[in-house]
Write a protein that holds these residues in place. Sequence first.
Motif, PDB file in Angstrom:
ATOM      1  N   ARG A 269      39.057   4.602   6.691  1.00  0.00           N
ATOM      2  CA  ARG A 269      38.343   5.830   7.426  1.00  0.00           C
ATOM      3  C   ARG A 269      39.867   5.670   8.379  1.00  0.00           C
ATOM      4  NH1 ARG A 269      36.198   6.910  11.446  1.00  0.00           N
ATOM      5  NH2 ARG A 269      34.721   4.636  11.972  1.00  0.00           N
ATOM      6  N   LEU A 270      39.806   4.960   9.316  1.00  0.00           N
ATOM      7  CA  LEU A 270      40.414   4.807  10.558  1.00  0.00           C
ATOM      8  C   LEU A 270      42.165   4.384  10.144  1.00  0.00           C
ATOM      9  CD1 LEU A 270      38.114   1.198  11.512  1.00  0.00           C
ATOM     10  CD2 LEU A 270      38.309   4.079  12.503  1.00  0.00           C
ATOM     11  N   TRP A 271      42.582   3.564   8.835  1.00  0.00           N
ATOM     12  CA  TRP A 271      43.515   3.501   8.647  1.00  0.00           C
ATOM     13  C   TRP A 271      44.141   5.069   8.124  1.00  0.00           C
ATOM     14  CZ3 TRP A 271      47.283  -0.327   8.419  1.00  0.00           C
ATOM     15  CH2 TRP A 271      48.241   0.042   7.459  1.00  0.00           C
ATOM     16  N   ALA A 272      43.874   6.226   7.637  1.00  0.00           N
ATOM     17  CA  ALA A 272      43.789   7.349   7.578  1.00  0.00           C
ATOM     18  C   ALA A 272      43.765   8.282   9.026  1.00  0.00           C
ATOM     19  CB  ALA A 272      42.633   8.096   6.670  1.00  0.00           C
ATOM     20  N   GLU A 273      43.016   7.938   9.924  1.00  0.00           N
ATOM     21  CA  GLU A 273      43.010   8.723  11.309  1.00  0.00           C
ATOM     22  C   GLU A 273      43.910   7.957  11.912  1.00  0.00           C
ATOM     23  OE1 GLU A 273      38.374   9.498  11.383  1.00  0.00           O
ATOM     24  OE2 GLU A 273      38.765   8.380  12.382  1.00  0.00           O
ATOM     25  N   HIS A 274      43.913   6.703  12.323  1.00  0.00           N
ATOM     26  CA  HIS A 274      44.662   6.231  13.413  1.00  0.00           C
ATOM     27  C   HIS A 274      46.418   5.994  12.783  1.00  0.00           C
ATOM     28  CE1 HIS A 274      41.460   6.400  16.184  1.00  0.00           C
ATOM     29  NE2 HIS A 274      41.064   6.407  15.402  1.00  0.00           N
TER      30      HIS A 274
ATOM     31  N   ASP B 257      48.960   9.342   9.712  1.00  0.00           N
ATOM     32  CA  ASP B 257      48.512  11.243   9.342  1.00  0.00           C
ATOM     33  C   ASP B 257      47.855  11.814   8.675  1.00  0.00           C
ATOM     34  OD1 ASP B 257      50.758  10.364  11.917  1.00  0.00           O
ATOM     35  OD2 ASP B 257      52.650   9.675  10.276  1.00  0.00           O
ATOM     36  N   GLY B 258      46.786  10.638   8.332  1.00  0.00           N
ATOM     37  CA  GLY B 258      45.869  11.274   7.307  1.00  0.00           C
ATOM     38  C   GLY B 258      45.446  10.865   5.781  1.00  0.00           C
TER      39      GLY B 258
ATOM     40  N   GLN C 164      44.740  12.444   0.816  1.00  0.00           N
ATOM     41  CA  GLN C 164      44.455  12.464   2.016  1.00  0.00           C
ATOM     42  C   GLN C 164      42.864  12.409   2.013  1.00  0.00           C
ATOM     43  OE1 GLN C 164      46.300  16.866   2.517  1.00  0.00           O
ATOM     44  NE2 GLN C 164      46.686  16.033   4.284  1.00  0.00           N
ATOM     45  N   TYR C 165      42.667  11.654   3.394  1.00  0.00           N
ATOM     46  CA  TYR C 165      40.965  11.524   3.357  1.00  0.00           C
ATOM     47  C   TYR C 165      40.592  12.555   3.431  1.00  0.00           C
ATOM     48  CZ  TYR C 165      37.517  10.622   6.942  1.00  0.00           C
ATOM     49  OH  TYR C 165      36.091  10.777   7.336  1.00  0.00           O
ATOM     50  N   GLY C 166      39.191  13.273   2.896  1.00  0.00           N
ATOM     51  CA  GLY C 166      38.722  14.063   3.145  1.00  0.00           C
ATOM     52  C   GLY C 166      38.445  15.139   1.436  1.00  0.00           C
ATOM     53  N   ASP C 167      40.250  13.955   0.643  1.00  0.00           N
ATOM     54  CA  ASP C 167      39.844  14.536  -0.943  1.00  0.00           C
ATOM     55  C   ASP C 167      38.792  14.579  -1.796  1.00  0.00           C
ATOM     56  OD1 ASP C 167      40.813  15.278  -3.340  1.00  0.00           O
ATOM     57  OD2 ASP C 167      42.694  14.564  -3.121  1.00  0.00           O
ATOM     58  N   ALA C 168      37.431  15.342  -1.500  1.00  0.00           N
ATOM     59  CA  ALA C 168      36.826  15.288  -2.189  1.00  0.00           C
ATOM     60  C   ALA C 168      37.060  15.076  -3.941  1.00  0.00           C
ATOM     61  CB  ALA C 168      35.349  15.530  -2.215  1.00  0.00           C
ATOM     62  N   GLU C 169      37.716  15.230  -4.216  1.00  0.00           N
ATOM     63  CA  GLU C 169      37.775  15.731  -6.259  1.00  0.00           C
ATOM     64  C   GLU C 169      38.812  14.289  -6.327  1.00  0.00           C
ATOM     65  OE1 GLU C 169      37.193  18.404  -8.004  1.00  0.00           O
ATOM     66  OE2 GLU C 169      36.257  18.478  -5.807  1.00  0.00           O
ATOM     67  N   THR C 170      39.164  13.839  -5.336  1.00  0.00           N
ATOM     68  CA  THR C 170      40.201  12.036  -6.024  1.00  0.00           C
ATOM     69  C   THR C 170      39.697  10.713  -5.936  1.00  0.00           C
ATOM     70  OG1 THR C 170      41.987  13.690  -5.522  1.00  0.00           O
ATOM     71  CG2 THR C 170      41.939  11.463  -6.163  1.00  0.00           C
ATOM     72  N   PRO C 171      39.138   9.518  -6.817  1.00  0.00           N
ATOM     73  CA  PRO C 171      38.807   9.076  -6.930  1.00  0.00           C
ATOM     74  C   PRO C 171      39.723   7.922  -5.977  1.00  0.00           C
ATOM     75  CG  PRO C 171      39.251   8.943  -8.837  1.00  0.00           C
ATOM     76  CD  PRO C 171      39.557  10.531  -7.978  1.00  0.00           C
TER      77      PRO C 171
ATOM     78  N   PRO D 209      50.143  19.379   0.133  1.00  0.00           N
ATOM     79  CA  PRO D 209      50.775  18.667   1.094  1.00  0.00           C
ATOM     80  C   PRO D 209      50.161  18.171   3.264  1.00  0.00           C
ATOM     81  CG  PRO D 209      51.344  20.927   0.858  1.00  0.00           C
ATOM     82  CD  PRO D 209      49.978  20.667  -0.319  1.00  0.00           C
ATOM     83  N   ALA D 210      51.046  17.002   3.327  1.00  0.00           N
ATOM     84  CA  ALA D 210      50.560  17.016   5.494  1.00  0.00           C
ATOM     85  C   ALA D 210      51.038  18.136   5.580  1.00  0.00           C
ATOM     86  CB  ALA D 210      50.536  15.931   5.710  1.00  0.00           C
ATOM     87  N   PRO D 211      50.034  18.074   6.748  1.00  0.00           N
ATOM     88  CA  PRO D 211      50.476  19.661   7.737  1.00  0.00           C
ATOM     89  C   PRO D 211      51.909  19.004   8.576  1.00  0.00           C
ATOM     90  CG  PRO D 211      48.552  18.856   8.970  1.00  0.00           C
ATOM     91  CD  PRO D 211      49.037  17.676   7.401  1.00  0.00           C
ATOM     92  N   GLU D 212      53.257  19.661   8.278  1.00  0.00           N
ATOM     93  CA  GLU D 212      54.317  19.455   8.496  1.00  0.00           C
ATOM     94  C   GLU D 212      55.164  19.053  10.312  1.00  0.00           C
ATOM     95  OE1 GLU D 212      59.119  21.350   8.065  1.00  0.00           O
ATOM     96  OE2 GLU D 212      57.314  22.323   7.163  1.00  0.00           O
ATOM     97  N   ILE D 213      55.162  17.835  10.417  1.00  0.00           N
ATOM     98  CA  ILE D 213      56.145  17.605  11.279  1.00  0.00           C
ATOM     99  C   ILE D 213      57.173  18.191  11.703  1.00  0.00           C
ATOM    100  CG2 ILE D 213      56.507  15.209  12.958  1.00  0.00           C
ATOM    101  CD1 ILE D 213      54.412  13.799  10.821  1.00  0.00           C
TER     102      ILE D 213
END
Lengths: 568, 183
Positions: free
Chosen positions: A281-286, A289-290, A353-360, A406-410
Amino acid sequence: MTQENLEKLIEQLRYESSPQVKERVRGAIDRAWNQQNFGQDSKETLPLWRIVMNSPKTKFAIAAVLVIAVVLGVLPFLKQAAPPTFAEVISPLMHAETVVLTIIVGPEDSGAEIQDRIKGNRIRRTVKGIQENISIIDLETSQVLALDPGSKTAVFMELENLPKIPNYMEHLRNIITVLEETEGVTIEYLEQHQLDGQRVLGYHVTYPGGEIYIWADPVTYAPVQIDQYEGQMTILCKDMQFDVPMEEALFSMEVPEGYTRQDVSLDLRSGTEENFIKGLRLWAEHVGDGYFPEDVRVEAFIKNAPMLGQKLEASGLSDQEQTEIGMALSRHLLFIRFFRGEGEWVYNGRDIQYGDAETPVFWYKPRGSQTWRVIYGDLRVEDTAEEDLPTLMTDEERAAHKQAYPAPEITTFTGTEKAVWHFGPDGRIEVHSEVTIVSGPEDAEILPITLPYAEGVLKQVLAGDTEPAFDAGQEAGQYTIALPAEPIDPLTCIWSLPLDAVDIKDGNYHVRLQGLIPVTGFKLQVILEPGCGLTSTFFTEASFEPFKATFPEPKTSFGTWHGLQDAR
Amino acid sequence: MRTADDHKLLRQSKQGDRAAFETLYARYLDCLLSIAMNLLGDAAAAEDVVQEVFVKFTESLPHFTLRGSLKGYLATCAANRARDVLRQRQRRQDRTLDAAEGVPDGGRGPIDLAESSEQLLLLRKGLGALPYEQREVITLRHHGGLKFKEIAALQETAIQTVQSRYAYGMEKLRVLLNGEVAQ
């Protein structure tokens, strides 16, 4: 014809391949090669390592990882010592009082290179190519002292539950001798090899979950290199020298006078599933980029440490918060480090992505368990029977998945900046703005910047040894810089400004605090050159750092600093 | 002297270093071709054998553990594959490779002898005329660097049998060459 002549003649019965054959076979190999899932290469890193290690905050988080990766890399062999079988080869190990060696974690040509001096139970460790980075590890007291002479900071780390290792040399000896007692171990003698041009002999030891090569000088039998490959972990010990005189002071655990001390602790039994998940979680958050990390192996973590450093540096978090994240990621790493060969594990988190409940994203079988633990992208965990396990996504599936989610575009660049303002005697100011880009649009070729003053003129841009081209923009003070193809150390923009352009209020010059791009960290340094006719209200030195700030969100403008007066 | 730093190159290859693997490939390509050609006497078949050995080796890389020398390992793979080719041919009642005529003896094809002399061409014919097991022992001994013990494991027979095969084969070649020289 003699036997000898006949043998020579047979050996001449050699065939040569034509270029067509070579190409055909190579083509087949290429196809097979591209199907393989080799570990991710880590070809860059050293310049980035320097960036990371310029930051004392992140340095200690990474120091903790290195301690875990290397000191504990061989712990599973810590059983009762057995009589040596490789007596001659390991004789120097058995009798040396001091050892100097280089340890490489990860690929030999691009892994993190650590240089150790070992005396009894203490190790003095530096990372090659990084200035001012020293760790002293005391295995008897389970303490680590990490020093940064540049910033005069020290982190004192207590390693809890470190197995008793009375003497590091004994520990090294145990690695070899205990192997014989370990079930499933095979030992093969390798005679007459060459290693980096040096004639060596060796032993090849395989054990459940890994293998070790011990290479030694064929005359003195002194070990010259030990290569350990354990699961997905690689550690090479090379350039070994024995009984090199070393001063006791090199191994002092006393915090030097004048250093700021920070205390932390790391429980080596904290490599739990809970801590592993927290690390994801910390890796994805900090950091990601998710997204979850590309890989969870120790060497991958080390490879990505520069990015971690940059992200934390730019995060706006306090020093203490950054250290806490670093320690949490170390505990995350402990889980993988110690899980190792105890059971199988599969990591599927790359591009998820962090939060993707479908994917192991990760599944593993705890020791003695009949079922597997499957961690999903939303970080819930489910017990799953072997026959119901997910399958590792193929590269194609992964790419399709990423495209679907996709991740939000930067769209804009963000970073950090250190601006050094030189006030000269000619009534001009030369500013060196060191911009470190943290994120930006993918595949962007130009970096737009805006100087804080319309009167400012960009004179030169430096990126390492190169000078990227730049063009003036539509508005005064705006420029676009051609970005180098390769990742760069801080980009230095040198621009100048007449002193007259700086606002004066109540007799004080008001210097605009403004980033060339949106920043999450900004530092101002002022240098008053002789004859500039200015004096500081608060500082007596000719060079001082009056402003330093970090921001939770990137911002461009953050007020003015007014601490300069005309002394003429 | 065994080939230099194979273990290191193998290690690097396992980590995805293509250049390291290319070095290994370049190092052993002609060696494997020589083994396959001496065993099969057919350039196209030898080429296939070598390609398959390298492809299988590439596929197994991530989990590959080397025991013994790499050259010996690859030579054994090539010999095993050559046997498969031979069996398939025999099943098809194709021409047998035990016949000397099965060995091409002229012109420069895609694969050819590194050096050429009448004596070598004669030796090639003679080797092709040997019973397969004898030819295999001699080839693996001299081109694969395998020990009799290792060849015995491959041929699933006693080491003494392998030594005898080697001695018989060498004697036949000596007689052949001496006879030609005498003429």
